[in-house]
Scaffold this motif. Structure first.
Motif, PDB file in Angstrom:
ATOM      1  N   ALA A  23      -8.799   5.997   7.381  1.00  0.00           N
ATOM      2  CA  ALA A  23      -7.484   6.368   7.916  1.00  0.00           C
ATOM      3  C   ALA A  23      -7.253   7.866   7.768  1.00  0.00           C
ATOM      4  O   ALA A  23      -7.540   8.450   6.728  1.00  0.00           O
ATOM      5  N   GLU A  24      -6.735   8.472   8.824  1.00  0.00           N
ATOM      6  CA  GLU A  24      -6.432   9.892   8.790  1.00  0.00           C
ATOM      7  C   GLU A  24      -5.023  10.123   8.285  1.00  0.00           C
ATOM      8  O   GLU A  24      -4.117   9.342   8.575  1.00  0.00           O
ATOM      9  N   GLN A  25      -4.859  11.224   7.553  1.00  0.00           N
ATOM     10  CA  GLN A  25      -3.546  11.576   7.058  1.00  0.00           C
ATOM     11  C   GLN A  25      -2.705  12.143   8.186  1.00  0.00           C
ATOM     12  O   GLN A  25      -3.180  12.922   9.003  1.00  0.00           O
ATOM     13  N   GLY A  26      -1.441  11.755   8.170  1.00  0.00           N
ATOM     14  CA  GLY A  26      -0.487  12.304   9.116  1.00  0.00           C
ATOM     15  C   GLY A  26       0.443  13.264   8.394  1.00  0.00           C
ATOM     16  O   GLY A  26       0.014  14.063   7.560  1.00  0.00           O
ATOM     17  N   GLU A  27       1.721  13.131   8.668  1.00  0.00           N
ATOM     18  CA  GLU A  27       2.739  14.003   8.094  1.00  0.00           C
ATOM     19  C   GLU A  27       2.735  13.945   6.565  1.00  0.00           C
ATOM     20  O   GLU A  27       2.766  12.876   5.979  1.00  0.00           O
ATOM     21  N   CYS A  28       2.702  15.109   5.941  1.00  0.00           N
ATOM     22  CA  CYS A  28       2.703  15.188   4.481  1.00  0.00           C
ATOM     23  C   CYS A  28       4.138  15.064   3.973  1.00  0.00           C
ATOM     24  O   CYS A  28       5.052  15.703   4.492  1.00  0.00           O
ATOM     25  N   LEU A  29       4.329  14.230   2.952  1.00  0.00           N
ATOM     26  CA  LEU A  29       5.650  14.008   2.371  1.00  0.00           C
ATOM     27  C   LEU A  29       5.837  14.757   1.064  1.00  0.00           C
ATOM     28  O   LEU A  29       6.943  15.194   0.751  1.00  0.00           O
ATOM     29  N   ALA A  30       4.775  14.906   0.294  1.00  0.00           N
ATOM     30  CA  ALA A  30       4.874  15.602  -0.994  1.00  0.00           C
ATOM     31  C   ALA A  30       3.487  15.981  -1.498  1.00  0.00           C
ATOM     32  O   ALA A  30       2.502  15.286  -1.229  1.00  0.00           O
ATOM     33  N   GLN A  66       2.998   0.966  -0.023  1.00  0.00           N
ATOM     34  CA  GLN A  66       4.168   1.049   0.845  1.00  0.00           C
ATOM     35  C   GLN A  66       5.133   2.100   0.304  1.00  0.00           C
ATOM     36  O   GLN A  66       5.272   2.289  -0.913  1.00  0.00           O
ATOM     37  N   ALA A  67       5.815   2.733   1.215  1.00  0.00           N
ATOM     38  CA  ALA A  67       6.751   3.804   0.867  1.00  0.00           C
ATOM     39  C   ALA A  67       7.788   3.347  -0.150  1.00  0.00           C
ATOM     40  O   ALA A  67       8.157   4.108  -1.046  1.00  0.00           O
ATOM     41  N   GLN A  73      10.302   7.243  -6.564  1.00  0.00           N
ATOM     42  CA  GLN A  73       9.834   7.985  -7.740  1.00  0.00           C
ATOM     43  C   GLN A  73       9.683   9.464  -7.435  1.00  0.00           C
ATOM     44  O   GLN A  73      10.029  10.319  -8.246  1.00  0.00           O
ATOM     45  N   ILE A  74       9.145   9.765  -6.267  1.00  0.00           N
ATOM     46  CA  ILE A  74       8.923  11.159  -5.891  1.00  0.00           C
ATOM     47  C   ILE A  74      10.261  11.882  -5.700  1.00  0.00           C
ATOM     48  O   ILE A  74      10.411  13.038  -6.089  1.00  0.00           O
ATOM     49  N   LEU A  75      11.239  11.201  -5.123  1.00  0.00           N
ATOM     50  CA  LEU A  75      12.553  11.824  -4.946  1.00  0.00           C
ATOM     51  C   LEU A  75      13.220  12.161  -6.283  1.00  0.00           C
ATOM     52  O   LEU A  75      13.964  13.139  -6.382  1.00  0.00           O
ATOM     53  N   LYS A  76      12.946  11.372  -7.308  1.00  0.00           N
ATOM     54  CA  LYS A  76      13.485  11.657  -8.646  1.00  0.00           C
ATOM     55  C   LYS A  76      12.755  12.832  -9.293  1.00  0.00           C
ATOM     56  O   LYS A  76      13.245  13.415 -10.248  1.00  0.00           O
ATOM     57  N   GLY A  77      11.589  13.121  -8.789  1.00  0.00           N
ATOM     58  CA  GLY A  77      10.715  14.165  -9.339  1.00  0.00           C
ATOM     59  C   GLY A  77       9.321  13.595  -9.377  1.00  0.00           C
ATOM     60  O   GLY A  77       9.103  12.537  -9.968  1.00  0.00           O
ATOM     61  N   PRO A  78       8.359  14.251  -8.737  1.00  0.00           N
ATOM     62  CA  PRO A  78       7.002  13.714  -8.710  1.00  0.00           C
ATOM     63  C   PRO A  78       6.507  13.388 -10.124  1.00  0.00           C
ATOM     64  O   PRO A  78       6.698  14.178 -11.050  1.00  0.00           O
ATOM     65  N   PRO A  79       5.899  12.210 -10.297  1.00  0.00           N
ATOM     66  CA  PRO A  79       5.455  11.770 -11.624  1.00  0.00           C
ATOM     67  C   PRO A  79       4.515  12.757 -12.319  1.00  0.00           C
ATOM     68  O   PRO A  79       3.537  13.217 -11.728  1.00  0.00           O
ATOM     69  N   LEU A 109      13.181  10.766   3.509  1.00  0.00           N
ATOM     70  CA  LEU A 109      14.349   9.952   3.882  1.00  0.00           C
ATOM     71  C   LEU A 109      14.186   9.330   5.265  1.00  0.00           C
ATOM     72  O   LEU A 109      14.757   8.278   5.542  1.00  0.00           O
ATOM     73  N   ALA A 110      13.386   9.961   6.135  1.00  0.00           N
ATOM     74  CA  ALA A 110      13.147   9.421   7.478  1.00  0.00           C
ATOM     75  C   ALA A 110      12.015   8.396   7.517  1.00  0.00           C
ATOM     76  O   ALA A 110      11.821   7.715   8.523  1.00  0.00           O
ATOM     77  N   CYS A 111      11.279   8.257   6.426  1.00  0.00           N
ATOM     78  CA  CYS A 111      10.116   7.360   6.382  1.00  0.00           C
ATOM     79  C   CYS A 111      10.570   5.916   6.156  1.00  0.00           C
ATOM     80  O   CYS A 111      11.269   5.626   5.181  1.00  0.00           O
ATOM     81  N   PRO A 112      10.169   4.991   7.038  1.00  0.00           N
ATOM     82  CA  PRO A 112      10.528   3.586   6.835  1.00  0.00           C
ATOM     83  C   PRO A 112       9.930   3.044   5.527  1.00  0.00           C
ATOM     84  O   PRO A 112       8.791   3.355   5.183  1.00  0.00           O
ATOM     85  N   PRO A 113      10.695   2.236   4.782  1.00  0.00           N
ATOM     86  CA  PRO A 113      10.212   1.727   3.492  1.00  0.00           C
ATOM     87  C   PRO A 113       8.973   0.841   3.600  1.00  0.00           C
ATOM     88  O   PRO A 113       8.229   0.706   2.634  1.00  0.00           O
ATOM     89  N   ASP A 114       8.725   0.258   4.771  1.00  0.00           N
ATOM     90  CA  ASP A 114       7.562  -0.611   4.957  1.00  0.00           C
ATOM     91  C   ASP A 114       6.293   0.143   5.347  1.00  0.00           C
ATOM     92  O   ASP A 114       5.221  -0.453   5.430  1.00  0.00           O
TER      93      ASP A 114
END
Length: 125
Positions: A23-30, A66-67, A73-79, A109-114
């Motif tokens: 699988a190729e990486q798409g949009e980077c989130l963090a 899954q997101a 966890q990342i939104l609280k601060g990356p582990p 925030l725009a990423c679907p949880p599934d």
């Protein structure tokens, strides 16, 4: 330097299924650097069945989850994130790296949880 470098990205094509080793990486989130115990949170997610290792290439270490299990966890601060980007004296850094964790809150925030994400981990020891 001992630790890990993480990138969490969406899949380029279809995030409705777990990512496979091709699988190729798409949009980077963090992205962030983590301390020596930086894998603890991934290992815990694997034990809970919420994250799956991708068997294949071996390095970098890649997992998929899954997101809903990763992004809060990342939104609280990356582990286990280092506060500032660090590089060893022998490392070659091309360009100006960001100083500290890079978290794209708007994308998260725009990423679907599934959505199934790609978590790529580099050993920086």
């Amino acid at each position: 330097m001992l630790g890990w470098y993480f990138s969490v990205c969406r899949q380029k094509e279809d995030g409705t299924q777990p990512a496979d080793p091709h699988a190729e990486q798409g949009e980077c989130l963090a992205t962030w650097q983590a301390r020596i115990r930086g894998l603890d949170w991934i290992e815990e997610l694997i034990e809970l069945g919420q994250c799956k290792p991708m068997h294949g290439y071996g390095y970098p270490y890649r997992t998929t989850a899954q997101a809903r299990f990763v992004l809060p966890q990342i939104l609280k601060g990356p582990p286990h994130a280092r506060e500032h980007f660090t590089a060893a004296s022998y490392e070659i850094v091309v360009g100006k790296p960001h100083d500290g964790p890079l978290v794209h809150k708007d994308r998260i925030l725009a990423c679907p949880p599934d959505d199934w994400l790609i978590i790529q981990i580099f050993d920086e020891s």
